[in-house]
Scaffold this active site. Structure first.
Site, short mmCIF file in Angstrom:
data_model
loop_
_atom_site.label_atom_id
_atom_site.label_comp_id
_atom_site.label_asym_id
_atom_site.label_seq_id
_atom_site.Cartn_x
_atom_site.Cartn_y
_atom_site.Cartn_z
N HIS A 580 27.20 -26.20 11.92
CA HIS A 580 27.99 -27.44 11.87
C HIS A 580 27.20 -28.66 12.33
O HIS A 580 27.64 -29.80 12.16
CB HIS A 580 29.30 -27.29 12.66
CG HIS A 580 29.14 -27.38 14.14
ND1 HIS A 580 29.04 -26.27 14.95
CD2 HIS A 580 29.09 -28.46 14.97
CE1 HIS A 580 28.92 -26.66 16.21
NE2 HIS A 580 28.95 -27.97 16.25
N ASP A 630 29.04 -19.86 11.79
CA ASP A 630 28.48 -21.15 12.26
C ASP A 630 27.08 -20.91 12.82
O ASP A 630 26.86 -20.91 14.03
CB ASP A 630 29.42 -21.74 13.32
CG ASP A 630 29.03 -23.16 13.69
OD1 ASP A 630 28.16 -23.73 13.00
OD2 ASP A 630 29.59 -23.69 14.67
N GLY A 727 27.32 -27.95 27.57
CA GLY A 727 26.14 -27.65 26.77
C GLY A 727 26.13 -28.60 25.60
O GLY A 727 26.72 -29.66 25.64
N SER A 729 26.47 -28.52 21.15
CA SER A 729 26.66 -27.69 19.96
C SER A 729 25.32 -27.12 19.53
O SER A 729 24.31 -27.83 19.54
CB SER A 729 27.19 -28.55 18.83
OG SER A 729 28.53 -28.85 19.08
N GLY A 730 25.32 -25.86 19.13
CA GLY A 730 24.08 -25.25 18.63
C GLY A 730 23.17 -24.73 19.72
O GLY A 730 22.21 -24.03 19.45
#
Length: 783
Positions: A580, A630, A727, A729-730
């Site tokens: 995403h 994802d 954190g 994303s990813g």
């Protein structure tokens, strides 16, 4: 923790007190028992002797002693059993804080001018907080009310501070800002701890090793200067290493652990040297081995007997010994040379007679005549060594002018941190306008460091809390203290704490002296053995602690202060992230940049590199409307297996083993990133421990949306709100696997609300995508 030494701890089995309290309830000092010979004859073998410790030879329940009343009459009184108690105040836990000592009915602080790790270790032992103390200076834990001791002068093996023989009560002006603080904590890392005991200086003593919960000595068979060199290196002490034999620094009372130690001289720690098995020896304590790591050379000078190194009786070093200097024909010009040699650039003055206590031992120099321009006292004309017609009443004293106190705060070791200065009774920070390596070098020199200095700006070591004292500091580099550099004061600045200046002293690019052992295997972090244990349980990570952390930036916004996404390095050519991340700006690799080895997003870090991805592979089943599949991979430019070289701050994380089901779910895993904290991005890499939650919990929260290709983690309690809000994303969710290696268990994917306990964060379950990762990475790629 309060170490109230109630007298109950120090009784023999027969009921006789044998402790070290030597003061009455009202604070009067006890008289020596040898002053009462009749009494000693009456009670033999009851611990009386040539000392003034309280005793109860007559079987009294409480210990007592004889003392002299104001009128001169001799009387007796019970002893103050709380005398010499210790406590730690103002720390975030019971194992750290400002040291306070109980004397004469009042708690008071200890001055930090002569405060050492040895002293701190004795206090930890007294408080039952283990064997290892770290001394912290400059009222790290805030100011106290009164000062009791100027220094404790412990050898390091005492059980309590009252046993430290060279304790000295405060005489001079120990100011607020000089309160001693400390932490009790086992050293990090796997090395076997060492200490030096019984020397007059911190850099010398009997070598003792900590093994199986106790301290023991080393036998001096084959003990030589090469072994001493390794001991000095392990303890972080410079200077000339010399081995001492035949219990030169006194006898140990513990076991003799090691014998036949044979180092080559290149080892980083004593345990790496050849030696006999533990406890295998035929030695007595007469053979205890010692070491000195002597930083002094002939002609070195020091000022002693006062509150700080800027004033005191002048002593000079010659052939292994310190001696005093006679005041015949001594002038302000001579004083100026002493101050220059010690690195003080301000005015120098001769102290009036008798201000500092007289020296003992040698008188080494007389008839010294300087012009004032010499760089060392030995460059001046003087009598031959040891030739004089003086007594110690003529020992010369000097005062050097010094600027405000400086300290380093919130670093990973005492050699680095945010720069704070003590002005008008308050510690405050320095603004980074114009801050550079030259000013950093002056700070490091003032603190006694001799290596390379590196400036850090943009609150690299976190934001300060107090006033901002200085701005636009412009040192020339010749100054000996920050106070001598031109700067604007508190009224003239337009700064915020986000611009607090910092320094790294004794700076080396290779943080642990051996970059050759860069990580050949996955999932290994830098060995933090030489770093101070973090005192405050923070969420800030250590530099290089998570070497697989990658940040993904839009090329057009790469000068901004927060990345688009996080990602993880899984081998020298591939980076794993969430699909995403490319939802909004598409999958054209030329739009993006990857940063490896980054720690502070707006400062260039030591090992930081910016690279362009060559291509982006998104899982083909990912749909931008949903959260399934994802996951995405990015290939770095370069030949297979050689796209990026690993270094101490860049390395790969391990992927889960195929088919490896957890025996039991890991108790806690870690997420890292520069994500949102309190609605703003952090500029330094954050870490947070998060518990993995059982699948049924996640299903209950998210229903059908939660599938077997996902994990959820986070705290369900209101109090500890940690989830992927902290954190990016990813970014990685890593758990520690067998052998201590870190395994990439999840990729930060989605979740409702930030730190909302009802909705824990959801992560892509990496173990379900191993075949896909393998296929993408190993499939021949046609341009």
């Amino acid at each position: 923790a309060e170490g109230l030494s109630s007298c109950s701890e120090s009784f023999t089995l027969q009921g006789y007190y044998n402790g070290s309290v030597s003061q009455t309830d009202s604070g009067s000092p006890c008289l020596k028992w040898t002053d009462f010979p009749d009494y000693m004859q009456q009670y033999p073998d009851r611990g009386l002797g040539h000392h003034s410790f309280c005793r109860n030879p007559d079987g009294e329940i409480r210990p007592w002693c004889f003392f002299r009343q104001r009128s001169g009459a001799i009387s007796w009184a019970y002893c103050n059993c709380h005398q010499g108690a210790a406590r730690l105040v103002g720390g975030s836990s019971s194992t750290s804080g400002r040291l306070e000592v109980y004397l004469n009915g009042q708690w008071g602080a200890v001055c930090d001018t002569h405060w050492t790790d040895r002293d701190a270790s004795v206090i930890c032992r007294q408080l039952g907080l283990g064997e290892f103390g770290t001394a912290l200076e400059h009222s790290y834990f805030g100011p106290g009310s009164v000062f009791h001791y100027e220094h404790l002068g412990c050898r390091g093996d005492e059980k309590s501070l009252l046993e430290c023989q060279s304790r000295k009560f405060v005489a001079g002006d120990c100011n607020h800002g000089n309160e001693a603080g400390m932490v009790c904590a086992e050293p990090e890392g796997t090395g076997i701890p060492l200490r030096l005991v019984g020397g007059l200086e911190d850099f010398e003593g009997r070598v003792e090793v900590y093994h199986a919960g106790e301290w023991g000595s080393i036998c001096d068979d084959q003990w030589d200067d090469t072994d001493a060199e390794v001991v000095c290196r392990q303890l972080g002490l410079g200077g000339v290493a010399k081995a001492w034999r035949r219990a030169h620094f006194g006898h140990s009372s513990g076991p003799i652990f090691l014998n036949g130690v044979q180092c080559t001289g290149n080892e980083l720690a004593l345990e790496e040297c050849l030696h006999n098995d533990w406890l295998q020896h035929n030695c007595g304590h007469m053979d205890d081995a010692g070491v000195s790591c002597n930083p002094y050379t002939d002609g070195a000078v020091r000022l002693v007997g006062a509150d700080g190194p800027w004033e005191g009786r002048v002593e000079i070093y010659h052939q292994g010994q310190w001696g005093t200097v006679c005041d015949d024909n001594w002038t302000e010009l001579n004083a100026q040379v002493v101050c220059t040699q010690l690195g003080f650039r301000g005015r120098a003055e001769v102290a009036p007679d008798g201000v500092y206590e007289e020296g003992q031992g040698l008188i080494l120099l007389d008839e010294v005549r300087c012009q004032g321009t010499e760089s060392t006292l030995l460059d001046c004309t003087h009598s031959a060594w040891g030739q004089h017609d003086c007594s110690h009443s003529e020992d010369v004293g000097v005062r050097c002018e010094r600027g405000p106190l400086v300290r380093l705060v919130a670093g990973e070791s005492r050699k680095e941190g945010r720069v704070e200065v003590f002005i008008n009774g308050q510690w405050g920070s320095v603004c980074d306008d114009g801050w550079n390596d030259i000013s950093a070098a002056v700070v490091c020199r003032q603190l006694g460091f001799t290596g390379v200095a590196k400036a850090r700006s943009m609150a690299y070591f976190g934001e300060g809390k107090g006033p901002i004292h200085l701005d636009n500091v412009r040192c020339l580099g010749t100054e000996s203290s920050l106070g001598q550099c031109p700067a604007e004061g508190q009224d003239g600045h337009d700064c915020r704490h986000s611009e607090d200046a910092g320094v790294i002293c004794d700076y080396t690019l290779d943080p642990l002296g051996d970059a050759a052992i860069t990580m050949q295997t996955c999932g290994q972090r830098l060995n933090n053995q030489r770093r101070r244990r973090r005192i405050i349980g923070g969420d800030k990570s250590l530099r290089g602690e998570w070497p697989w952390q990658v940040s993904l930036w839009l090329r057009s916004q790469s000068k901004g202060n927060h990345p688009l996404c996080g990602a993880s390095l899984i081998n020298p050519c591939w980076v794993l992230t969430a699909a995403h991340c490319f939802k909004r700006f598409g999958r054209d690799p030329s739009r993006y940049l990857l940063r490896l080895g980054d720690y502070h997003t707006e400062e260039q870090d030591d090992f930081e590199r910016t690279l362009s991805p060559e291509r982006i592979v998104i899982h083909r089943k990912y749909h931008s409307q949903g959260w399934e599949y994802d996951i995405a991979l990015m290939r770095l430019k370069g030949t297979e297996g050689n796209c990026v070289a690993f270094n101490p701050h860049t390395g790969a994380v391990c992927l889960p083993e195929p088919g490896n089901k957890w025996e039991k779910r890991p108790a806690a895993c870690v997420i890292t990133g520069w994500g949102v904290t309190d609605l703003e991005y952090s500029r330094t890499l954050l870490q947070a421990w998060v518990p993995l939650l059982p699948t049924w919990r996640c299903k209950k929260r998210y229903g059908e949306r939660f599938t077997s290709r996902m994990l959820c983690a986070g705290s369900l309690s209101e109090r500890h709100r940690v989830d992927s809000c902290q954190g990016d994303s990813g970014g990685p969710l890593v758990c520690q696997g067998e052998g201590g290696r870190w395994v990439l268990t999840g990729v930060i994917s989605w979740g409702h609300g930030c730190g909302n306990p009802a909705f824990p964060g959801v992560y892509t379950r990496v173990s379900r995508f191993l075949r896909w990762i393998d296929k993408v990475i190993n499939k021949p790629y046609k341009h």
